[in-house]
Design a protein around this motif. Structure first.
Motif, short mmCIF file in Angstrom:
data_model
loop_
_atom_site.label_atom_id
_atom_site.label_comp_id
_atom_site.label_asym_id
_atom_site.label_seq_id
_atom_site.Cartn_x
_atom_site.Cartn_y
_atom_site.Cartn_z
N ARG A 1 34.77 30.13 27.26
CA ARG A 1 33.35 30.88 27.88
C ARG A 1 32.49 30.30 26.92
O ARG A 1 31.15 29.97 27.37
CB ARG A 1 33.57 32.22 27.51
CG ARG A 1 34.38 33.07 28.46
CD ARG A 1 34.38 34.49 28.47
NE ARG A 1 34.91 35.29 27.24
CZ ARG A 1 35.99 35.81 27.15
NH1 ARG A 1 36.79 35.82 28.49
NH2 ARG A 1 36.70 36.46 26.24
N GLN A 2 32.61 29.82 25.41
CA GLN A 2 31.55 29.22 24.66
C GLN A 2 31.02 28.08 25.23
O GLN A 2 30.05 27.57 25.43
CB GLN A 2 32.18 29.17 23.30
CG GLN A 2 31.05 28.66 22.14
CD GLN A 2 30.10 29.82 22.12
OE1 GLN A 2 29.39 30.19 23.10
NE2 GLN A 2 30.03 30.38 20.94
N ARG A 3 32.14 27.10 25.84
CA ARG A 3 31.82 26.08 26.25
C ARG A 3 30.91 26.13 27.70
O ARG A 3 29.98 25.32 27.98
CB ARG A 3 32.97 25.17 26.72
CG ARG A 3 33.67 24.63 25.44
CD ARG A 3 35.07 23.69 25.86
NE ARG A 3 35.89 24.58 25.22
CZ ARG A 3 37.26 24.34 25.77
NH1 ARG A 3 37.49 23.06 26.00
NH2 ARG A 3 38.25 25.34 25.08
N ILE A 4 31.17 27.33 28.42
CA ILE A 4 30.39 27.49 29.76
C ILE A 4 28.82 27.72 29.13
O ILE A 4 27.88 27.36 29.82
CB ILE A 4 31.05 28.54 30.61
CG1 ILE A 4 32.25 28.36 31.12
CG2 ILE A 4 29.92 29.10 31.53
CD1 ILE A 4 33.12 29.53 31.65
N ALA A 5 28.66 28.48 28.32
CA ALA A 5 27.63 28.95 27.51
C ALA A 5 26.58 27.39 27.15
O ALA A 5 25.67 27.45 27.54
CB ALA A 5 27.45 29.72 26.46
N ILE A 6 27.48 26.72 26.55
CA ILE A 6 26.75 25.43 26.19
C ILE A 6 26.39 24.52 27.26
O ILE A 6 25.45 23.82 27.51
CB ILE A 6 28.00 24.39 25.34
CG1 ILE A 6 27.89 25.31 23.99
CG2 ILE A 6 27.39 23.20 24.93
CD1 ILE A 6 28.95 24.88 23.08
N LEU B 1 14.50 20.83 22.92
CA LEU B 1 14.94 21.65 21.77
C LEU B 1 16.13 22.63 21.97
O LEU B 1 16.00 23.21 23.05
CB LEU B 1 13.74 22.52 21.21
CG LEU B 1 14.21 23.59 19.98
CD1 LEU B 1 14.61 22.75 18.80
CD2 LEU B 1 13.15 24.35 19.76
N LEU B 2 17.21 22.74 21.47
CA LEU B 2 18.13 23.43 21.74
C LEU B 2 18.46 24.25 20.50
O LEU B 2 18.94 23.67 19.45
CB LEU B 2 19.37 22.80 22.13
CG LEU B 2 20.74 23.42 22.66
CD1 LEU B 2 20.67 24.34 23.72
CD2 LEU B 2 21.82 22.44 23.02
N VAL B 3 18.56 25.70 20.56
CA VAL B 3 18.96 26.53 19.69
C VAL B 3 20.41 26.76 19.73
O VAL B 3 20.84 27.29 20.86
CB VAL B 3 18.26 27.84 19.49
CG1 VAL B 3 18.75 28.98 18.53
CG2 VAL B 3 16.70 27.68 19.13
N LEU B 4 21.27 26.51 18.82
CA LEU B 4 22.70 26.69 18.79
C LEU B 4 23.03 27.81 17.91
O LEU B 4 23.23 27.49 16.67
CB LEU B 4 23.40 25.32 18.49
CG LEU B 4 23.17 24.44 19.53
CD1 LEU B 4 23.30 22.97 18.81
CD2 LEU B 4 23.88 24.45 20.62
N ASP B 5 23.49 28.88 18.29
CA ASP B 5 23.72 30.01 17.33
C ASP B 5 25.13 30.15 17.41
O ASP B 5 25.78 30.65 18.29
CB ASP B 5 22.88 31.16 18.11
CG ASP B 5 23.19 32.58 16.95
OD1 ASP B 5 23.74 32.54 15.96
OD2 ASP B 5 22.49 33.54 17.35
N GLU B 6 25.76 29.82 16.39
CA GLU B 6 27.16 29.56 16.09
C GLU B 6 28.04 29.07 17.07
O GLU B 6 28.70 29.67 18.03
CB GLU B 6 27.77 31.25 15.80
CG GLU B 6 27.12 31.75 14.54
CD GLU B 6 27.68 31.33 13.25
OE1 GLU B 6 28.65 30.57 13.19
OE2 GLU B 6 27.38 31.98 12.23
N PRO B 7 27.71 27.83 17.67
CA PRO B 7 28.24 27.56 18.99
C PRO B 7 29.58 27.17 18.76
O PRO B 7 30.39 26.82 19.74
CB PRO B 7 27.37 26.20 19.29
CG PRO B 7 26.96 25.71 17.88
CD PRO B 7 26.75 26.93 16.93
N THR B 8 30.17 26.91 17.50
CA THR B 8 31.71 26.32 17.43
C THR B 8 32.46 27.60 16.75
O THR B 8 33.65 27.39 16.67
CB THR B 8 31.70 25.19 16.56
OG1 THR B 8 31.20 25.56 15.06
CG2 THR B 8 30.93 24.17 17.27
N SER B 9 32.02 28.83 16.75
CA SER B 9 32.72 29.83 15.96
C SER B 9 33.61 30.25 16.82
O SER B 9 34.71 30.68 16.14
CB SER B 9 31.62 30.86 15.81
OG SER B 9 31.34 31.43 16.89
N ALA B 10 33.89 30.32 18.15
CA ALA B 10 35.14 30.72 18.95
C ALA B 10 36.01 29.57 19.30
O ALA B 10 36.77 29.78 20.09
CB ALA B 10 34.54 31.59 20.15
#
Length: 525
Positions: free
Chosen positions: A426-431, A441-450
Motif C-alpha cells: 500500500r505504501q508503494r501505491i501511495a508513492i 517537489l515531493l514531500v515524503l512523510d515516512e515513505p519507508t516506515s512500512a
C-alpha cells in the motif's frame, strides 16, 4: 507445554472462485517470558499467521492445522471463548493505528472501553490507569491529551495509544505487528525497553512481527524467517545473525540503505523556501471557546530546497516535522514567508494553488488512511492524471503500469483494492500515485516506515534515480536516520516545534552541535 503453539498452520483465501494459499505448513511456539520474532518481506504471511491465532481473519479464510493457547485449541473455538481471549489473554498491537482507532471517539473513551470490558474499571480508577498507561508509552502531558481524537495526534502518538490499549489488560501474550514502525528512534528505544520490562515483570510471551532486523537483534530470543508463506529458517537470534544458512536470510541481513544522492548542481535553482514560518494552534476552553494559549507546532522555521536536492527532516513524533511540510504546501494555515519556484504563494487562493498541485505532491505516512477503499489501485494512481491532464495522448493504464513497475508493484494487480495489498505494498501505491505526475517537489512523510529492509533499499534507490532523472526536490521526513543519511543532502532537526540544528548531512551526523541531535544519533545506533 508452550503458552502458544502453532503446528502445521495453513491459511488459504477463496475469492472469485480462486483459492490463494497465504501460509503453508508454519510451525513455531512462544513460551512465557520469551520473545519470538517473525521476520520477512511484506506479503510473506507474517500478519496472516498472527491474525490466525485468535481467528481474526475474514470469512473467506480457510485455516487448517493446530493453534493452542495454554493447551486449548483456538481453531474452531466458540465465539464466546474467542471474545474472552482476545484483548485479555492475547492482545494485539496492529501495524496501522488509523485502521484500529475509532475516529469518532476520544482517546479516553477508547482506552476506558477496554478497561471496563475486561477489568471492570470505571471512574477515577480508570482515569488514573489511562494516564499511567499513556505516560508509560511516552506521550507527553498525557492527562491533557485524553480528550483528543485520533486525527489530532501525530502518527507516532497514535501508535503509542495503540500500544497503551494493548498493554491495558496485562495479557499473557502480546502480538506486536510492526509496533515501532511510526515511532522516532528515541521513543522506539523507550517502547522496546518497556516491552522488555513488561515481559520480565508479567512473565509475558511476545510474538514480535517486524521488518527491522536491528530491532530483532535487540529484543528477540528466537527468530523465524518467513518467505512466500513458509518459515525458511528458524533458530536462536544470535545464531541466525552470526551464521545465516538460507540464502533469503542472508539477503535480508545484507539489506541496508547506503550510499548517497548525487551532488546538487551549482546552478540548481531554488524550488521552495520558507522564511520565519510559524504554525500555532489555539487552545480554546470554556463555553465561549476562549483562546487560553497556543500549541506551538512550528516556531520560526526557515528552510530552502533546490532542484535535485533532498532536505531530510528529523525529530521526535509531534516535533512539527509534518506540520512544517503541510504549511509549506499551503495545506494548513501559517504565518511567515512561503515561496515556491520564485513565486510568493502566501495569499494565493485555492483555485490559483490548484495549478501548482501537480508540481508539489506528498506521500503520507499512513497509506491505508490516504488510499480510498472504494477505488482500485489503477484508479488511485490514475486519479491525478485526469485532474492535471498529464500525457492525455497516452493510454492511462499504460501510465499506471509504468508507475507500478517503477515502485516495485506488479501491474497485473492494478485492479485490486487497497485492502488486498500488504502494508508495504500500500505504501508503494501511495508513492506511485505521487510519482506518476512527475512533480518538482515531493514531500515524503515516512515513505519507508512500512517497508521491509530489502524494499527500503529498492525505494531509496528508486527515489535517487528519479531525482537524478527529473531533478526532483524532496522533503524527506523520517525517524530512520540510516535512510535519512542515504537520501539527504541537508538535514533539519526539530524538537517541540523549534529548529534546533540544520546543515549538510555529513557534518550534522559526524559532528552534531546540540545535545538533542547527539541523543537522536545515539538512539539510532
Amino acid at each position: 507445554m508452550s503458552l502458544l503453539a502453532v503446528e502445521n498452520l495453513t491459511v488459504s483465501f477463496r475469492q472469485d472462485g480462486k483459492t490463494t494459499q497465504a501460509v503453508r505448513g508454519v510451525s513455531f511456539s512462544v513460551d512465557r517470558g520469551e520473545t519470538v520474532a517473525l521476520v520477512g518481506e511484506s506479503g510473506s504471511g507474517k500478519s496472516v499467521t498472527a491474525l490466525s491465532t485468535v481467528s481474526l481473519l475474514g470469512d473467506s479464510a480457510q485455516v487448517d492445522g493446530s493453534i493452542t493457547y495454554d493447551g486449548q485449541q483456538m481453531i474452531g473455538a466458540s465465539p464466546a471463548r474467542l471474545r474472552q481471549v482476545r484483548g485479555n489473554d492475547i492482545s494485539f498491537i496492529f501495524q496501522e493505528p488509523m485502521t484500529s482507532l475509532n475516529p469518532l471517539h476520544t482517546i479516553r473513551r477508547q482506552l476506558a472501553e477496554s478497561l471496563e470490558l475486561h477489568q471492570g474499571l470505571v471512574g477515577e480508577a480508570a482515569h488514573d490507569r489511562i494516564v499511567d498507561l499513556m505516560t508509560r508509552v511516552g506521550i507527553r502531558d498525557a492527562a491533557e491529551r485524553l480528550d483528543s481524537y485520533p486525527h489530532q495526534l501525530s502518527g507516532g502518538q497514535r501508535q503509542r495509544v495503540m500500544i497503551a490499549m494493548a498493554l491495558a489488560n496485562k495479557p499473557d501474550i502480546l502480538i506486536a505487528d510492526e509496533p515501532t514502525t511510526a515511532l522516532d528512534v528515541t521513543i522506539q528505544a523507550q517502547i522496546l525497553d518497556l516491552l522488555a520490562e513488561l515481559k520480565r515483570s508479567e512473565n509475558m510471551g511476545l510474538l514480535f512481527i517486524t521488518h527491522d532486523l536491528g530491532i530483532v537483534r535487540r529484543v528477540a530470543d528466537r527468530v523465524c524467517v518467513m518467505k512466500d508463506g513458509e518459515i525458511v529458517e528458524t533458530g536462536p537470534t544470535a545464531g541466525i545473525f552470526a551464521n545465516p544458512r538460507h540464502p533469503y536470510t542472508q539477503k535480508l541481513l545484507a539489506a541496508e540503505p547506503s550510499g548517497a544522492p548525487d551532488p546538487v548542481s551549482d546552478g540548481a535553482g531554488e524550488i521552495a523556501r520558507t522564511d520565519h514560518l510559524k504554525v500555532w494552534f489555539p487552545i480554546q476552553r470554556g463555553l465561549f471557546k476562549r483562546t487560553v494559549g497556543h500549541v506551538k507546532a512550528v516556531n520560526d522555521a526557515s528552510i530552502s530546497v533546490r532542484e535535485g536536492e533532498t532536505l531530510g527532516i528529523v525529530g521526535e513524533s509531534g516535533s512539527g516535522k509534518t506540520t512544517l511540510a503541510l504549511a509549506l504546501m499551503r495545506l494548513i494555515a501559517s504565518e511567515g514567508g512561503i515561496t515556491f519556484r520564485d513565486r510568493d504563494v502566501r495569499k494565493w487562493s485555492t483555485r490559483e494553488l490548484r495549478r501548482l498541485r501537480k508540481d508539489m505532491q506528498i506521500v503520507f505516512q499512513d497509506p491505508f488512511g490516504s488510499l480510498s477503499p472504494r477505488m482500485t489501485c489503477a484508479q488511485i494512481i490514475a486519479e491525478g492524471l485526469g485532474i492535471h491532464h498529464v500525457d492525455p495522448d497516452r493510454d492511462t493504464r499504460e501510465l499506471v503500469a509504468e508507475a507500478m513497475r517503477e515502485t516495485g508493484l506488479d501491474p497485473a494487480a492494478m485492479d485490486r483494492y487497497p485492502h488486498e495489498f500488504s502494508g508495504g505494498q500500500r505504501q508503494r501505491i501511495a508513492i506511485a500515485r505521487a510519482m506518476v505526475l512527475r512533480p518538482r517537489l515531493l514531500v515524503l512523510d515516512e515513505p519507508t516506515s512500512a517497508l521491509d529492509m530489502t524494499v527500503q533499499v529498492q525505494i531509496v534507490d528508486l527515489l535517487r534515480d528519479l531525482q537524478r532523472k527529473y531533478g526532483l526536490a524532496y522533503l524527506f521526513i523520517s525517524h530512520d536516520l540510516k535512510v535519512v543519511r542515504a537520501m539527504s543532502h541537508k538535514v533539519l532537526v526539530m524538537r517541540h516545534g523549534d529548529v534546533v540544528e540544520q546543515g549538510p548531512v555529513d557534518a550534522l551526523f559526524d559532528d552534531p552541535q546540540t545535545d538533542y541531535t547527539r541523543a537522536l544519533i545515539a538512539a539510532a545506533g
